[in-house]
Write a protein that holds these residues in place. Structure first.
Motif, PDB file in Angstrom:
ATOM      1  N   PHE A  95       0.871  -1.184   0.000  1.00  0.00           N
ATOM      2  CA  PHE A  95       0.000   0.000   0.000  1.00  0.00           C
ATOM      3  C   PHE A  95       0.902   1.226   0.000  1.00  0.00           C
ATOM      4  O   PHE A  95       1.981   1.221   0.600  1.00  0.00           O
ATOM      5  N   LYS A  96       0.471   2.282  -0.663  1.00  0.00           N
ATOM      6  CA  LYS A  96       1.322   3.459  -0.830  1.00  0.00           C
ATOM      7  C   LYS A  96       1.184   4.448   0.326  1.00  0.00           C
ATOM      8  O   LYS A  96       1.337   5.641   0.153  1.00  0.00           O
ATOM      9  N   VAL A  97       0.850   3.931   1.494  1.00  0.00           N
ATOM     10  CA  VAL A  97       0.817   4.777   2.700  1.00  0.00           C
ATOM     11  C   VAL A  97       1.528   4.054   3.839  1.00  0.00           C
ATOM     12  O   VAL A  97       1.536   2.825   3.890  1.00  0.00           O
ATOM     13  N   GLU A  98       2.140   4.840   4.706  1.00  0.00           N
ATOM     14  CA  GLU A  98       2.694   4.309   5.945  1.00  0.00           C
ATOM     15  C   GLU A  98       1.697   4.635   7.047  1.00  0.00           C
ATOM     16  O   GLU A  98       1.230   5.767   7.153  1.00  0.00           O
ATOM     17  N   MET A  99       1.377   3.660   7.864  1.00  0.00           N
ATOM     18  CA  MET A  99       0.432   3.869   8.953  1.00  0.00           C
ATOM     19  C   MET A  99       1.216   4.267  10.203  1.00  0.00           C
ATOM     20  O   MET A  99       1.808   3.420  10.876  1.00  0.00           O
ATOM     21  N   VAL A 100       1.232   5.565  10.472  1.00  0.00           N
ATOM     22  CA  VAL A 100       1.947   6.096  11.641  1.00  0.00           C
ATOM     23  C   VAL A 100       0.947   6.200  12.791  1.00  0.00           C
ATOM     24  O   VAL A 100      -0.155   6.723  12.615  1.00  0.00           O
ATOM     25  N   ILE A 101       1.327   5.691  13.954  1.00  0.00           N
ATOM     26  CA  ILE A 101       0.450   5.805  15.123  1.00  0.00           C
ATOM     27  C   ILE A 101       1.250   6.373  16.288  1.00  0.00           C
ATOM     28  O   ILE A 101       2.397   5.988  16.512  1.00  0.00           O
ATOM     29  N   ARG A 102       0.644   7.334  16.976  1.00  0.00           N
ATOM     30  CA  ARG A 102       1.345   8.084  18.024  1.00  0.00           C
ATOM     31  C   ARG A 102       0.576   7.987  19.338  1.00  0.00           C
ATOM     32  O   ARG A 102      -0.605   8.334  19.399  1.00  0.00           O
ATOM     33  N   GLY A 103       1.274   7.554  20.381  1.00  0.00           N
ATOM     34  CA  GLY A 103       0.675   7.531  21.713  1.00  0.00           C
ATOM     35  C   GLY A 103       1.023   8.776  22.510  1.00  0.00           C
ATOM     36  O   GLY A 103       0.376   9.086  23.507  1.00  0.00           O
ATOM     37  N   TYR A 104       2.060   9.515  22.045  1.00  0.00           N
ATOM     38  CA  TYR A 104       2.592  10.668  22.781  1.00  0.00           C
ATOM     39  C   TYR A 104       2.903  11.808  21.812  1.00  0.00           C
ATOM     40  O   TYR A 104       3.143  11.575  20.624  1.00  0.00           O
ATOM     41  N   LEU A 105       2.916  13.026  22.331  1.00  0.00           N
ATOM     42  CA  LEU A 105       3.228  14.203  21.524  1.00  0.00           C
ATOM     43  C   LEU A 105       4.751  14.347  21.426  1.00  0.00           C
ATOM     44  O   LEU A 105       5.370  15.023  22.251  1.00  0.00           O
ATOM     45  N   SER A 106       5.339  13.686  20.456  1.00  0.00           N
ATOM     46  CA  SER A 106       6.798  13.668  20.325  1.00  0.00           C
ATOM     47  C   SER A 106       7.213  13.794  18.873  1.00  0.00           C
ATOM     48  O   SER A 106       6.386  13.640  17.958  1.00  0.00           O
ATOM     49  N   GLY A 107       8.501  14.063  18.672  1.00  0.00           N
ATOM     50  CA  GLY A 107       9.060  14.070  17.319  1.00  0.00           C
ATOM     51  C   GLY A 107       8.358  15.046  16.395  1.00  0.00           C
ATOM     52  O   GLY A 107       8.137  16.214  16.738  1.00  0.00           O
ATOM     53  N   HIS A 108       7.968  14.544  15.216  1.00  0.00           N
ATOM     54  CA  HIS A 108       7.327  15.381  14.195  1.00  0.00           C
ATOM     55  C   HIS A 108       6.051  16.037  14.723  1.00  0.00           C
ATOM     56  O   HIS A 108       5.800  17.217  14.491  1.00  0.00           O
ATOM     57  N   ALA A 109       5.254  15.274  15.476  1.00  0.00           N
ATOM     58  CA  ALA A 109       4.003  15.828  16.017  1.00  0.00           C
ATOM     59  C   ALA A 109       4.295  16.991  16.962  1.00  0.00           C
ATOM     60  O   ALA A 109       3.615  18.021  16.934  1.00  0.00           O
ATOM     61  N   ALA A 110       5.334  16.840  17.804  1.00  0.00           N
ATOM     62  CA  ALA A 110       5.686  17.907  18.748  1.00  0.00           C
ATOM     63  C   ALA A 110       6.200  19.140  18.012  1.00  0.00           C
ATOM     64  O   ALA A 110       5.897  20.280  18.404  1.00  0.00           O
ATOM     65  N   ARG A 111       6.969  18.911  16.923  1.00  0.00           N
ATOM     66  CA  ARG A 111       7.477  20.058  16.143  1.00  0.00           C
ATOM     67  C   ARG A 111       6.315  20.822  15.497  1.00  0.00           C
ATOM     68  O   ARG A 111       6.307  22.055  15.463  1.00  0.00           O
ATOM     69  N   MET A 125      -5.363  17.590  17.726  1.00  0.00           N
ATOM     70  CA  MET A 125      -4.560  17.357  18.939  1.00  0.00           C
ATOM     71  C   MET A 125      -5.065  18.305  20.019  1.00  0.00           C
ATOM     72  O   MET A 125      -5.296  19.479  19.754  1.00  0.00           O
ATOM     73  N   PRO A 126      -5.227  17.815  21.263  1.00  0.00           N
ATOM     74  CA  PRO A 126      -5.810  18.652  22.324  1.00  0.00           C
ATOM     75  C   PRO A 126      -4.942  19.863  22.649  1.00  0.00           C
ATOM     76  O   PRO A 126      -3.718  19.831  22.491  1.00  0.00           O
ATOM     77  N   GLU A 127      -5.594  20.920  23.108  1.00  0.00           N
ATOM     78  CA  GLU A 127      -4.875  22.102  23.594  1.00  0.00           C
ATOM     79  C   GLU A 127      -4.175  21.763  24.917  1.00  0.00           C
ATOM     80  O   GLU A 127      -4.540  20.808  25.598  1.00  0.00           O
ATOM     81  N   GLY A 128      -3.183  22.594  25.269  1.00  0.00           N
ATOM     82  CA  GLY A 128      -2.585  22.520  26.598  1.00  0.00           C
ATOM     83  C   GLY A 128      -1.611  21.380  26.811  1.00  0.00           C
ATOM     84  O   GLY A 128      -1.279  21.066  27.951  1.00  0.00           O
ATOM     85  N   MET A 129      -1.172  20.756  25.721  1.00  0.00           N
ATOM     86  CA  MET A 129      -0.205  19.659  25.882  1.00  0.00           C
ATOM     87  C   MET A 129       1.215  20.201  25.828  1.00  0.00           C
ATOM     88  O   MET A 129       1.474  21.244  25.228  1.00  0.00           O
ATOM     89  N   LYS A 130       2.140  19.489  26.478  1.00  0.00           N
ATOM     90  CA  LYS A 130       3.541  19.838  26.295  1.00  0.00           C
ATOM     91  C   LYS A 130       4.261  18.640  25.685  1.00  0.00           C
ATOM     92  O   LYS A 130       3.757  17.503  25.732  1.00  0.00           O
ATOM     93  N   GLU A 131       5.433  18.903  25.139  1.00  0.00           N
ATOM     94  CA  GLU A 131       6.162  17.855  24.434  1.00  0.00           C
ATOM     95  C   GLU A 131       6.301  16.602  25.289  1.00  0.00           C
ATOM     96  O   GLU A 131       6.611  16.677  26.479  1.00  0.00           O
ATOM     97  N   ASN A 132       6.032  15.453  24.666  1.00  0.00           N
ATOM     98  CA  ASN A 132       6.150  14.118  25.277  1.00  0.00           C
ATOM     99  C   ASN A 132       5.013  13.752  26.227  1.00  0.00           C
ATOM    100  O   ASN A 132       5.063  12.706  26.878  1.00  0.00           O
ATOM    101  N   ASP A 133       3.976  14.607  26.310  1.00  0.00           N
ATOM    102  CA  ASP A 133       2.775  14.219  27.040  1.00  0.00           C
ATOM    103  C   ASP A 133       2.069  13.088  26.288  1.00  0.00           C
ATOM    104  O   ASP A 133       2.143  12.996  25.058  1.00  0.00           O
ATOM    105  N   LYS A 134       1.340  12.262  27.048  1.00  0.00           N
ATOM    106  CA  LYS A 134       0.574  11.173  26.446  1.00  0.00           C
ATOM    107  C   LYS A 134      -0.735  11.702  25.877  1.00  0.00           C
ATOM    108  O   LYS A 134      -1.415  12.517  26.508  1.00  0.00           O
ATOM    109  N   PHE A 135      -1.104  11.257  24.670  1.00  0.00           N
ATOM    110  CA  PHE A 135      -2.411  11.605  24.113  1.00  0.00           C
ATOM    111  C   PHE A 135      -3.492  10.853  24.889  1.00  0.00           C
ATOM    112  O   PHE A 135      -3.238   9.737  25.387  1.00  0.00           O
ATOM    113  N   PRO A 136      -4.711  11.418  24.979  1.00  0.00           N
ATOM    114  CA  PRO A 136      -5.809  10.695  25.644  1.00  0.00           C
ATOM    115  C   PRO A 136      -6.004   9.302  25.033  1.00  0.00           C
ATOM    116  O   PRO A 136      -6.224   8.322  25.738  1.00  0.00           O
ATOM    117  N   ASN A 137      -5.914   9.230  23.695  1.00  0.00           N
ATOM    118  CA  ASN A 137      -5.953   7.959  22.963  1.00  0.00           C
ATOM    119  C   ASN A 137      -4.939   8.053  21.823  1.00  0.00           C
ATOM    120  O   ASN A 137      -4.735   9.142  21.269  1.00  0.00           O
TER     121      ASN A 137
END
Length: 315
Positions: A95-111, A125-137
């Motif tokens: 398949f021509k997509v990569e399935m990226v899944i994130r449990g935490y606000l890190s890396g590319h998502a944090a940038r 993405m929820p407001e009020g998060m800081k880098e490396n916080d866990k996502f609710p889901n």
């Protein structure tokens, strides 16, 4: 430091050779694929000039162990591993997509979050998060698969379906498999005192139409891990997380003014730094598998691989 950064084998029944950023894939009789994990290091979608000792072996062996640990949940392409750097599997149409899944606000998502964005691949993405916080889901943030040298690009579920990249029925399976694999990967990591922060999975279809997991899984190239011990204390103090992933290479490159942007030059990696990177990969192998890493014979890696693969193909 003996490394394998390029191959050009001619195996029995070989039909074609595809070179990815790290792996080289040989098509055998349009039935099987022989995938060689090289020691190349890719960051910001750029392949670094020097190889990392034992990196290919580490990636291949972690991926093999993780596929065996998840095959009860999700079918995969793997048939055999005739050499420390080699996996043999069923020929699949990726398949021509990569399935990226994130449990935490890190890396590319944090940038992206730091840049003020609150939407990633169509997911809020929820407001009020800081880098490396866990996502609710955990959130799924797919990327289009790039050819070598090009950048993977974020894409939303809606755009994948609208552009016909994947059918809705198939995409539902990809999402289901992605969540199941991430849950199992998180459990395995937790049992080793690690946190699986984010990862990517790739899938393909076998010739009889079955969707299977392909490529690598839960390796330091495709995943980010934190040490669980002290995670919350570091978050509370606003400190960087202690992590095992390729992110430390990215951070080193950023500190040396390189992010894969036009006009930027890859900084020189000294032999000492390369040795450090190799040691970090070995550390992750031992942490994630709970086993001591046994170094393969690197006196003549090319010939070792050729001999093992030909013996396998010749039965």
């Amino acid at each position: 430091m003996n490394t394998i950064t390029d191959t050009n084998f001619n195996f029995p029944g070989q039909k074609s050779l595809y070179k990815g950023k790290v792996r080289e894939v040989y098509n055998i009789n349009n039935e099987q694929l022989v995938m060689v994990a090289t020691d190349r290091l890719s960051a910001f979608d750029v392949v670094m000039p020097k190889g990392i000792p034992y990196k290919g072996q580490i990636l291949n062996q972690i991926a093999t162990k993780m596929m065996q640990a998840t095959e009860d949940l999700v079918p995969n392409w793997l048939i055999a591993t005739p050499d420390p750097n080699v996996a043999v599997g069923h020929l699949c149409t990726p398949f021509k997509v990569e399935m990226v899944i994130r449990g935490y606000l890190s890396g590319h998502a944090a940038r992206e979050y730091k840049a003020g964005k609150r939407m990633l691949c169509g997911v809020t993405m929820p407001e009020g998060m800081k880098e490396n916080d866990k996502f609710p889901n955990p959130i799924i943030t797919p990327a289009t698969k790039a050819d070598m040298g090009d950048h993977d690009e974020d894409i939303s579920r809606e755009d994948i379906l609208k552009k016909g990249i994947v059918s809705e029925a198939d995409y539902s399976v990809l999402e289901d498999y992605t969540r199941k694999l991430f849950q199992r990967g998180s459990e395995i990591a937790a049992s080793r005192g690690l946190i699986l922060v984010d990862t990517k999975y790739e899938f393909g279809k076998t010739q009889d139409g079955q969707i299977v997991l392909i490529d690598e899984i839960h390796t330091p190239d495709s995943s980010r891990y934190f040490y669980a011990d002290g995670y919350q204390e570091r978050q509370d103090r606003g400190e960087a997380q202690k992590q095992l992933s390729k992110e430390f290479v990215r951070q080193w490159l950023i500190a040396n003014n390189f992010q894969g942007l036009e006009g930027q030059t890859v900084p020189e990696m000294s032999d000492d730094y390369i040795q450090t990177v190799s040691e970090r990969y070995i550390e992750l192998y031992e942490n994630i598998t709970g086993e001591t890493f046994v170094k393969g014979d690197v006196t003549d890696i090319q010939n070792r691989i050729k001999t093992h693969v030909e013996a396998y193909l010749n039965g």
